[in-house]
Design an enzyme around this catalytic site. Sequence first.
Site, PDB file in Angstrom:
ATOM      1  N   ASN A  11       0.868  -1.176   0.000  1.00 41.58           N
ATOM      2  CA  ASN A  11       0.000   0.000   0.000  1.00 41.58           C
ATOM      3  C   ASN A  11       0.906   1.227   0.000  1.00 41.58           C
ATOM      4  OD1 ASN A  11      -1.771   2.072   0.475  1.00 41.58           O
ATOM      5  ND2 ASN A  11      -2.325   1.437   2.562  1.00 41.58           N
ATOM      6  N   LYS A  13       0.109   4.291  -0.251  1.00 41.01           N
ATOM      7  CA  LYS A  13      -0.480   5.502   0.349  1.00 41.01           C
ATOM      8  C   LYS A  13      -0.233   6.693  -0.600  1.00 41.01           C
ATOM      9  CE  LYS A  13       0.054   3.277   4.764  1.00 41.01           C
ATOM     10  NZ  LYS A  13       0.238   3.374   6.196  1.00 41.01           N
ATOM     11  N   HIS A  97      -9.285   1.471   5.241  1.00 47.33           N
ATOM     12  CA  HIS A  97      -7.969   1.607   5.881  1.00 47.33           C
ATOM     13  C   HIS A  97      -8.100   2.563   7.066  1.00 47.33           C
ATOM     14  CE1 HIS A  97      -3.794   2.707   6.554  1.00 47.33           C
ATOM     15  NE2 HIS A  97      -3.484   1.570   5.964  1.00 47.33           N
ATOM     16  N   GLU A  99      -6.378   4.942   7.986  1.00 55.23           N
ATOM     17  CA  GLU A  99      -6.187   6.365   7.640  1.00 55.23           C
ATOM     18  C   GLU A  99      -7.461   6.949   7.020  1.00 55.23           C
ATOM     19  OE1 GLU A  99      -2.548   5.624   5.519  1.00 55.23           O
ATOM     20  OE2 GLU A  99      -1.630   5.127   7.440  1.00 55.23           O
ATOM     21  N   GLU A 169      -4.988  -4.465  10.837  1.00 52.12           N
ATOM     22  CA  GLU A 169      -3.956  -3.437  10.948  1.00 52.12           C
ATOM     23  C   GLU A 169      -4.154  -2.655  12.242  1.00 52.12           C
ATOM     24  OE1 GLU A 169      -2.194  -2.597   6.778  1.00 52.12           O
ATOM     25  OE2 GLU A 169      -3.636  -1.047   7.290  1.00 52.12           O
ATOM     26  N   GLY A 175       3.117   2.574  10.649  1.00 50.33           N
ATOM     27  CA  GLY A 175       4.076   3.656  10.444  1.00 50.33           C
ATOM     28  C   GLY A 175       4.858   4.021  11.696  1.00 50.33           C
ATOM     29  N   SER A 215       3.911  -1.851  10.129  1.00 43.95           N
ATOM     30  CA  SER A 215       5.372  -1.922  10.267  1.00 43.95           C
ATOM     31  C   SER A 215       5.954  -3.289   9.911  1.00 43.95           C
ATOM     32  CB  SER A 215       5.797  -1.496  11.683  1.00 43.95           C
ATOM     33  OG  SER A 215       5.426  -0.144  11.917  1.00 43.95           O
TER      34      SER A 215
HETATM   35  P1  13P Z   1       3.428   0.593   7.521  1.00 42.76           P
HETATM   36  O1  13P Z   1       3.907  -0.727   6.956  1.00 42.76           O
HETATM   37  O2  13P Z   1       4.164   1.773   6.952  1.00 42.76           O
HETATM   38  O3  13P Z   1       3.370   0.573   9.009  1.00 42.76           O
HETATM   39  O4  13P Z   1       1.910   0.776   7.010  1.00 42.76           O
HETATM   40  C1  13P Z   1       1.021  -0.265   7.186  1.00 42.76           C
HETATM   41  C2  13P Z   1      -0.237   0.040   6.455  1.00 42.76           C
HETATM   42  O5  13P Z   1      -0.968   0.923   6.842  1.00 42.76           O
HETATM   43  C3  13P Z   1      -0.526  -0.741   5.244  1.00 42.76           C
HETATM   44  O6  13P Z   1      -1.804  -0.491   4.792  1.00 42.76           O
END
Ligand code: 13P
Length: 252
Positions: A11, A13, A97, A99, A169, A175, A215
């Site tokens: 992903n 983003k 997601h 976010e 997640e 992150g 992560s």
């Molecule tokens: P990270 O791997 O950067 O922590 O992000 C995970 C994520 O949100 C994947 O959708």
Amino acid sequence: MATRRPFFAGNWKMFKTGGQAAEFVRDFAPLVKNSDHCDIVLAPPFTALEAVRTAMEGTNIELAAQNVHWEKEGAETGEVSGSMLVAAGCRYVIIGHSERRHHFGESDEAVHKKVKASLEEGLLPIVCVGETLSERESDETQKILERQFNGGLAGLTPSEFSRIIIAYEPVWAIGTGKTATPETAEEAHALLRGLTRKAQGEPMAERLRILYGGSVKPDSVSGLMAQVDIDGALVGGASLKPDSFAAIVNHR
Ligand code: 13P
């Protein structure tokens, strides 16, 4: 017990222009060309879908979008519909997601509408669930996962549900560099498989693929994948570099 095909999705983003995305695929595709043990998916921003679609032709990489609107078309400034994503070459779409939920106020009801609309267009939804740190600390993880599972996936027919992938997640792991331990992740995955068993029966629970996200790095993926209920990973930061995402895909 059913054997579930591992699934690794990057992903991206809000990272990478079309040019940068095409460059990634040129470098990444040779590193995974023999990785036929798993599904490999990239989810670039909307503006790079076309560049990735062109660059991945003839490879074993598939395309996902990061979001979708539930209407087919309409006066919805800034939104993109499922039929548009199919036309752009997407097979998968990430829905709900954290976010989207936390930065853009996406509700379980919106997730549900997006799941239904995507399935109708023939897209395969990757539905994200996960608790925040304060929810975990106040012992609400189970309640939150149940609410998100039931709210987002309520009332799907068996044929609809069979096309779903779930991504667990935990928000506190995204992150932050704080990967959930394999045991903590497994506990949540087992819970989600249990909810599936209750809603859809044992065979569906056995076939459902549940990805872990938060992560994931080349050195943490093997421990996670060794868990019985972890079937793949949804990778953010570590999917932005061809070497590190290939190391995750080829972790065995
Ligand atoms: P990270 O791997 O950067 O922590 O992000 C995970 C994520 O949100 C994947 O959708």
